[in-house]
Design a protein around this motif. Structure first.
Motif, PDB file in Angstrom:
ATOM      1  N   GLY A 271     -18.155  -4.226   4.147  1.00 13.18           N
ATOM      2  CA  GLY A 271     -18.680  -3.054   4.847  1.00 13.18           C
ATOM      3  C   GLY A 271     -17.715  -1.881   4.922  1.00 13.18           C
ATOM      4  O   GLY A 271     -16.835  -1.717   4.069  1.00 13.18           O
ATOM      5  N   ASP A 272     -17.878  -1.100   5.983  1.00 18.73           N
ATOM      6  CA  ASP A 272     -17.167   0.174   6.100  1.00 18.73           C
ATOM      7  C   ASP A 272     -15.645   0.038   6.198  1.00 18.73           C
ATOM      8  O   ASP A 272     -14.934   1.003   5.971  1.00 18.73           O
ATOM      9  CB  ASP A 272     -17.658   0.932   7.355  1.00 18.73           C
ATOM     10  N   CYS A 273     -15.150  -1.171   6.574  1.00 15.61           N
ATOM     11  CA  CYS A 273     -13.696  -1.304   6.691  1.00 15.61           C
ATOM     12  C   CYS A 273     -13.065  -1.715   5.360  1.00 15.61           C
ATOM     13  O   CYS A 273     -11.850  -1.782   5.249  1.00 15.61           O
ATOM     14  CB  CYS A 273     -13.330  -2.305   7.796  1.00 15.61           C
TER      15      CYS A 273
ATOM     16  N   PHE B 268     -29.834  -1.839  13.931  1.00 13.11           N
ATOM     17  CA  PHE B 268     -30.396  -1.283  12.695  1.00 13.11           C
ATOM     18  C   PHE B 268     -30.126   0.231  12.693  1.00 13.11           C
ATOM     19  O   PHE B 268     -30.935   1.027  13.164  1.00 13.11           O
ATOM     20  CB  PHE B 268     -31.899  -1.592  12.634  1.00 13.11           C
ATOM     21  N   THR B 269     -28.933   0.607  12.201  1.00 12.10           N
ATOM     22  CA  THR B 269     -28.458   2.007  12.299  1.00 12.10           C
ATOM     23  C   THR B 269     -29.367   3.063  11.654  1.00 12.10           C
ATOM     24  O   THR B 269     -29.429   4.184  12.167  1.00 12.10           O
ATOM     25  CB  THR B 269     -27.039   2.125  11.712  1.00 12.10           C
ATOM     26  N   PRO B 270     -30.086   2.771  10.557  1.00  8.75           N
ATOM     27  CA  PRO B 270     -30.887   3.844   9.952  1.00  8.75           C
ATOM     28  C   PRO B 270     -31.896   4.488  10.913  1.00  8.75           C
ATOM     29  O   PRO B 270     -32.261   5.645  10.734  1.00  8.75           O
ATOM     30  CB  PRO B 270     -31.601   3.148   8.793  1.00  8.75           C
TER      31      PRO B 270
ATOM     32  N   ALA C 127     -40.230   1.943   4.038  1.00 11.38           N
ATOM     33  CA  ALA C 127     -39.028   1.239   3.551  1.00 11.38           C
ATOM     34  C   ALA C 127     -38.206   0.735   4.739  1.00 11.38           C
ATOM     35  O   ALA C 127     -37.822  -0.440   4.788  1.00 11.38           O
ATOM     36  CB  ALA C 127     -38.181   2.165   2.690  1.00 11.38           C
ATOM     37  N   TYR C 128     -37.957   1.598   5.720  1.00 12.88           N
ATOM     38  CA  TYR C 128     -37.125   1.184   6.848  1.00 12.88           C
ATOM     39  C   TYR C 128     -37.837   0.179   7.753  1.00 12.88           C
ATOM     40  O   TYR C 128     -37.191  -0.688   8.332  1.00 12.88           O
ATOM     41  CB  TYR C 128     -36.599   2.390   7.624  1.00 12.88           C
ATOM     42  N   LEU C 129     -39.154   0.297   7.833  1.00 15.73           N
ATOM     43  CA  LEU C 129     -39.894  -0.688   8.636  1.00 15.73           C
ATOM     44  C   LEU C 129     -39.738  -2.075   8.004  1.00 15.73           C
ATOM     45  O   LEU C 129     -39.480  -3.061   8.689  1.00 15.73           O
ATOM     46  CB  LEU C 129     -41.376  -0.286   8.715  1.00 15.73           C
TER      47      LEU C 129
HETATM   48  P1  FAD Z   1     -21.078  -1.942  11.460  1.00 19.79           P
HETATM   49  O1  FAD Z   1     -22.506  -2.112  11.147  1.00 19.79           O
HETATM   50  O2  FAD Z   1     -20.629  -0.670  12.101  1.00 19.79           O
HETATM   51  O3  FAD Z   1     -20.626  -3.163  12.359  1.00 19.79           O
HETATM   52  C1  FAD Z   1     -19.315  -3.312  12.820  1.00 19.79           C
HETATM   53  C2  FAD Z   1     -19.301  -4.469  13.803  1.00 19.79           C
HETATM   54  O4  FAD Z   1     -17.963  -4.770  14.154  1.00 19.79           O
HETATM   55  C3  FAD Z   1     -20.017  -4.154  15.104  1.00 19.79           C
HETATM   56  O5  FAD Z   1     -20.727  -5.280  15.524  1.00 19.79           O
HETATM   57  C4  FAD Z   1     -18.889  -3.859  16.065  1.00 19.79           C
HETATM   58  O6  FAD Z   1     -19.222  -4.114  17.406  1.00 19.79           O
HETATM   59  C5  FAD Z   1     -17.850  -4.847  15.570  1.00 19.79           C
HETATM   60  N1  FAD Z   1     -16.471  -4.511  15.919  1.00 19.79           N
HETATM   61  C6  FAD Z   1     -15.904  -3.308  16.101  1.00 19.79           C
HETATM   62  N2  FAD Z   1     -14.615  -3.435  16.409  1.00 19.79           N
HETATM   63  C7  FAD Z   1     -14.356  -4.753  16.425  1.00 19.79           C
HETATM   64  C8  FAD Z   1     -13.187  -5.523  16.687  1.00 19.79           C
HETATM   65  N3  FAD Z   1     -12.018  -4.955  16.986  1.00 19.79           N
HETATM   66  N4  FAD Z   1     -13.281  -6.861  16.640  1.00 19.79           N
HETATM   67  C9  FAD Z   1     -14.459  -7.470  16.352  1.00 19.79           C
HETATM   68  N5  FAD Z   1     -15.577  -6.797  16.084  1.00 19.79           N
HETATM   69  C10 FAD Z   1     -15.533  -5.457  16.114  1.00 19.79           C
HETATM   70  N6  FAD Z   1     -26.479   3.372   5.789  1.00 19.79           N
HETATM   71  C11 FAD Z   1     -27.474   3.243   4.884  1.00 19.79           C
HETATM   72  O7  FAD Z   1     -27.278   2.614   3.855  1.00 19.79           O
HETATM   73  N7  FAD Z   1     -28.711   3.790   5.130  1.00 19.79           N
HETATM   74  C12 FAD Z   1     -28.983   4.479   6.249  1.00 19.79           C
HETATM   75  O8  FAD Z   1     -30.098   4.983   6.431  1.00 19.79           O
HETATM   76  C13 FAD Z   1     -27.953   4.614   7.213  1.00 19.79           C
HETATM   77  N8  FAD Z   1     -28.189   5.296   8.351  1.00 19.79           N
HETATM   78  C14 FAD Z   1     -27.198   5.410   9.275  1.00 19.79           C
HETATM   79  C15 FAD Z   1     -27.450   6.112  10.450  1.00 19.79           C
HETATM   80  C16 FAD Z   1     -26.451   6.267  11.403  1.00 19.79           C
HETATM   81  C17 FAD Z   1     -26.730   7.020  12.652  1.00 19.79           C
HETATM   82  C18 FAD Z   1     -25.172   5.691  11.178  1.00 19.79           C
HETATM   83  C19 FAD Z   1     -24.084   5.830  12.200  1.00 19.79           C
HETATM   84  C20 FAD Z   1     -24.903   5.004  10.010  1.00 19.79           C
HETATM   85  C21 FAD Z   1     -25.918   4.860   9.045  1.00 19.79           C
HETATM   86  N9  FAD Z   1     -25.678   4.179   7.855  1.00 19.79           N
HETATM   87  C22 FAD Z   1     -26.690   4.043   6.940  1.00 19.79           C
HETATM   88  C23 FAD Z   1     -24.365   3.604   7.571  1.00 19.79           C
HETATM   89  C24 FAD Z   1     -24.339   2.138   7.998  1.00 19.79           C
HETATM   90  O9  FAD Z   1     -24.766   1.987   9.320  1.00 19.79           O
HETATM   91  C25 FAD Z   1     -22.932   1.577   7.872  1.00 19.79           C
HETATM   92  O10 FAD Z   1     -22.471   1.760   6.567  1.00 19.79           O
HETATM   93  C26 FAD Z   1     -22.967   0.095   8.216  1.00 19.79           C
HETATM   94  O11 FAD Z   1     -23.258  -0.067   9.573  1.00 19.79           O
HETATM   95  C27 FAD Z   1     -21.648  -0.573   7.889  1.00 19.79           C
HETATM   96  O12 FAD Z   1     -21.755  -1.922   8.218  1.00 19.79           O
HETATM   97  P2  FAD Z   1     -20.483  -2.734   8.750  1.00 19.79           P
HETATM   98  O13 FAD Z   1     -20.918  -4.149   8.883  1.00 19.79           O
HETATM   99  O14 FAD Z   1     -19.294  -2.431   7.941  1.00 19.79           O
HETATM  100  O15 FAD Z   1     -20.177  -2.089  10.179  1.00 19.79           O
END
Ligand code: FAD
Ligand code: NAI
Length: 508
Positions: A359-361, A78-80, A477-479
Motif C-alpha cells: 500500500g501507500d507506505c 472504503f475510502t473512495p 463500480a464503487y457499489l
Molecule cells: P490505508 O487504507 O490508509 O490503511 C492504513 C491502516 O494502517 C489503517 O487501518 C490505519 O489505522 C493503520 N495504521 C496507521 N498507523 C498505524 C500504526 N502506527 N500502526 C498500526 N497501524 C496503523 N484510491 C483508489 O484507488 N480509488 C479511489 O477512488 C480512491 N479514493 C480515495 C478517496 C480518499 C478521500 C482518500 C483519502 C484516498 C482515496 N484513495 C483511492 C487512495 C486509497 O485510499 C489509498 O491508496 C489506500 O487507502 C492505501 O491503502 P493502505 O492499506 O496502504 O492504507
C-alpha cells in the motif's frame, strides 16, 4: 401456458434468491467455531487494517500461521466514498466494516489488538505497540514479537511543513476528518447568518477553500458544490449569494494523473458549476482566517496574495508515517528511499528477509491507490499460502526420506520412492510463483453535478470518458467494490434517502 410457466420460473427464482440471501445473512450473523492458532507455527504480524492489509487477510489461509493484527482502527474504511460522507450524502457507517466481524469468519482465529505500532525493531523482530484509545487499562504499551511482518500502515497527510496547516486546516483521510468537515460546513453557514454579521465576514465564512487539485480535492469540491446546489441554498436561502467553492492547485492543471481531455472536461464542468479553480497557485502559509498563496501569472510574474476562508480542506497528498520513517532509518538499504519503504518485486522490504510492505507506505513504482494496495495484499496472501504449502511438502519429504532408509523391503522402498517423486513434482509446482505484477483497471473520479471522469483500460487500449453515463458507471463500480453486502445495501439506501429527502443540514 408458456406465460404460466414463465411466471412459475420467476416466482421460483425469486424464492430461491430470497432463501440464498437469507442463508448468506444467517451465515454472516452466526460465525462458526474457529480453530485456535497453533503456537508451533510462524507468527505473522500484520500492521494496519486498510486496503493492503485487509486484502491480505481476506485471501490468507489463517490456518498456516499465527496471525496477529495491530491497528488503531478496528474497521476497514472504503475510502473512495469518503468524500460523500463530508456532506452527509453517505453516512460514514455505511462504508465501514468492523474488522472483528470479518476476522471472526476466518477458518483459524486471528488475534487483533487495537493499538498503534510505535516502533519496529528489525534486528530483534519485535513491534512495540501502544494503546492510543481514550480508555486505557493498566497495560497500554507492550511488545509483539514476529517471525514475519507485513507493514500496511498507509500514509499521513502531507503538509510540507507549511505553517498553520495542522492548526487551521481540515484533512480528508479518515472518518473523523469527514465528520469534522461536515460540522465545519454547517458551522460556517450558521455563523454567516448570525444576526448583524458584516458583509465581508459573511463572504469569508462562506468561502470554502480546497487546497490540492488531486482526486481527493476535486471529488470533495464537487460533492460540496452539489450539497450547496441541492440542499443548502434551499434550506438556508440567506447564504445563496455568498457561498463559494475555490480549488487551489500549485501545478498548471488539476487531476494530473488523468488524460488531457479529461482534465479539460473537469475544468469546464467546474466552471459551469461555478467552482473557481486557481491553478499555478502555491499555498505558503495558513492563518485562522486566510491563506497566503503565491500565484504565477501568464507572464511568469509571481504574486503573493491573501485569500480569506471559512472552511479550509487540505488535500495535498501523502507523507511518511513516523513508524515507517524509523524503520527505514534502521536499514542501510533504505537510505536512498525518500517516499516510503523500498520493496523488491516480491514486496519484501529491501535490506530485510522477513518484512514485507503493502500500500501507500511501500514504494514499488505505482501510484498510492487503493487498487494497488489491494492487489499487493492479495499477492502477498497467495505467496504466504504457497510458502506454507512448500514448508508442509518439504517436511513430508524429509519424513519420506527417513522412511525410505528404514524401509524393511524393496516393495516398501519403491512405494516411498513413488511418494517422494509425487511430492517433488508438487513442490516444483507450488514453488512457481512469479513476482508481483500490477494490473491497472483505470482511474475514476467524481467531479460533481452527477458527472464523473474515467480513464479505463479497455481490452488492448485506453478509454477516456466523462459525463453523466460515466457517473452511473462510477456509482455501479464503487457499489460493487464495497467491502460487504451490508455495505452495498447501506450505501444504496443512503443514495435513495438523499434522492428522496435531501441531505440533512443539521450540524452534528
Ligand atoms: P490505508 O487504507 O490508509 O490503511 C492504513 C491502516 O494502517 C489503517 O487501518 C490505519 O489505522 C493503520 N495504521 C496507521 N498507523 C498505524 C500504526 N502506527 N500502526 C498500526 N497501524 C496503523 N484510491 C483508489 O484507488 N480509488 C479511489 O477512488 C480512491 N479514493 C480515495 C478517496 C480518499 C478521500 C482518500 C483519502 C484516498 C482515496 N484513495 C483511492 C487512495 C486509497 O485510499 C489509498 O491508496 C489506500 O487507502 C492505501 O491503502 P493502505 O492499506 O496502504 O492504507
Ligand atoms: P495528490 O498527491 O494526488 O494531489 C495533491 C495535489 O496537491 C498535487 O496536485 C499538488 O500539486 C498539490 N499541492 C501540493 N502542495 C500544494 C500547495 N502548497 N498549494 C497548492 N497545491 C499543492 O493527492 P490526493 O488527491 O490526496 O491523492 C492521494 C492519492 O490517493 C493519489 O495517489 C490518488 O491517486 C489517490 N486517490 C485516488 C482517487 C481516485 O482514484 N478517485 C481519489 C482520491 C485519492
Amino acid at each position: 401456458r408458456v406465460l404460466r410457466w414463465t411466471w412459475r420460473a420467476i416466482y421460483l427464482s425469486a424464492i430461491g434468491g430470497l432463501v440464498y440471501a437469507g442463508y448468506g445473512i444467517w451465515v454472516m450473523r452466526n460465525p462458526m467455531d474457529q480453530v485456535e492458532p497453533d503456537p508451533s507455527k510462524k507468527t505473522l504480524v500484520v500492521l494496519g487494517t486498510g486496503w493492503g492489509s485487509v486484502s491480505l487477510l481476506k485471501n490468507l489461509d489463517t490456518e498456516n500461521y499465527n496471525v496477529v493484527v495491530v491497528s488503531p482502527r478496528n474497521y476497514f474504511l472504503f475510502t473512495p466514498l469518503l468524500p460523500s460522507c463530508t456532506t452527509g450524502l453517505i453516512e460514514h457507517r455505511s462504508i465501514m466494516e468492523p474488522i472483528r466481524n470479518f476476522l471472526r469468519h476466518k477458518k483459524a482465529a486471528v488475534k487483533y489488538y487495537e493499538a498503534e505500532a510505535t516502533k519496529i525493531d528489525y534486528e530483534k523482530k519485535i513491534v512495540y505497540v501502544n494503546d492510543e484509545s481514550e480508555i486505557k487499562g493498566d497495560v497500554s504499551s507492550t511488545e509483539v514479537p514476529f517471525d514475519m511482518l507485513v507493514v500496511g500502515v498507509g500514509a499521513e497527510n502531507a503538509t510540507f511543513g507549511i505553517p498553520g496547516v495542522r492548526e487551521h486546516g481540515l484533512f480528508l483521510k479518515e472518518v473523523g476528518d469527514a465528520q469534522a468537515i461536515r460540522r465545519r460546513i454547517m458551522d460556517c453557514c450558521e455563523t454567516a447568518t448570525f444576526k448583524d454579521q458584516h458583509e465581508d465576514e459573511i463572504k469569508r465564512l462562506l468561502h470554502m477553500v480546497v487546497v490540492g487539485g488531486g482526486p481527493t480535492g476535486v471529488e470533495f469540491a464537487g460533492e460540496l458544490q452539489d450539497f450547496f446546489e441541492s440542499d443548502l441554498k434551499k434550506w438556508i436561502p440567506d447564504i445563496k449569494d455568498n457561498f463559494h467553492v475555490t480549488l487551489v492547485e500549485a501545478l498548471p492543471n488539476v487531476l494530473p494523473m488523468f488524460s488531457k481531455q479529461l482534465i479539460d472536461y473537469t475544468e469546464k464542468t467546474f466552471k459551469e458549476e461555478t467552482i473557481t479553480i486557481r491553478t499555478k497557485t502555491m499555498v505558503k502559509k495558513v492563518t485562522a482566517k486566510y491563506i497566503e498563496a503565491e500565484s504565477t501569472g501568464p507572464d511568469g510574474k509571481k504574486q503573493l496574495e491573501q485569500i480569506p476562508y471559512g472552511l479550509l480542506v487540505w488535500a495535498t497528498g501523502n507523507a511518511l508515517r513516523p513508524v515507517v520513517k524509523d524503520l527505514m532509518s534502521q536499514i542501510p538499504a533504505q537510505k536512498d528511499s525518500r517516499r516510503g519503504l523500498a520493496v523488491n518485486e516480491y514486496l519484501v522490504v529491501k535490506g530485510t528477509e522477513n518484512i514485507w510492505a503493502v500500500g501507500d507506505c511501500a514504494i514499488a513504482n505505482y501510484a498510492p491507490t487503493a487498487q494497488v494496495a489491494s492487489q499487493e495484499g492479495a499477492f502477498l496472501a497467495r505467496m504466504f499460502n504457497q510458502m506454507a504449502k512448500t514448508q508442509e511438502i518439504e517436511s513430508k519429504l524429509a519424513e519420506c526420506s527417513e522412511a525410505q532408509e528404514k524401509a524393511p523391503s524393496k516393495e516398501a522402498r519403491d512405494r516411498v520412492f513413488q511418494e517422494i517423486k509425487e511430492l517433488q513434482k508438487r513442490l516444483r509446482r507450488v514453488k512457481q510463483i512469479g513476482p508481483f505484477e500490477y494490473s491497472h483497471q483505470g482511474s475514476l473520479a467524481y467531479i460533481g453535478s452527477e458527472k464523473a471522469v474515467a480513464d479505463i483500460t479497455w481490452l488492448t487500449g485506453n478509454l477516456s470518458t466523462g459525463g453523466t453515463l460515466t457517473y452511473f458507471f462510477w456509482r455501479s463500480a464503487y457499489l460493487s467494490m464495497c467491502f460487504s453486502t451490508r455495505n452495498r445495501v447501506l450505501v444504496l439506501m443512503d443514495w435513495c434517502k438523499a434522492k428522496l429527502f435531501g441531505r440533512d443540514v443539521s450540524r452534528e
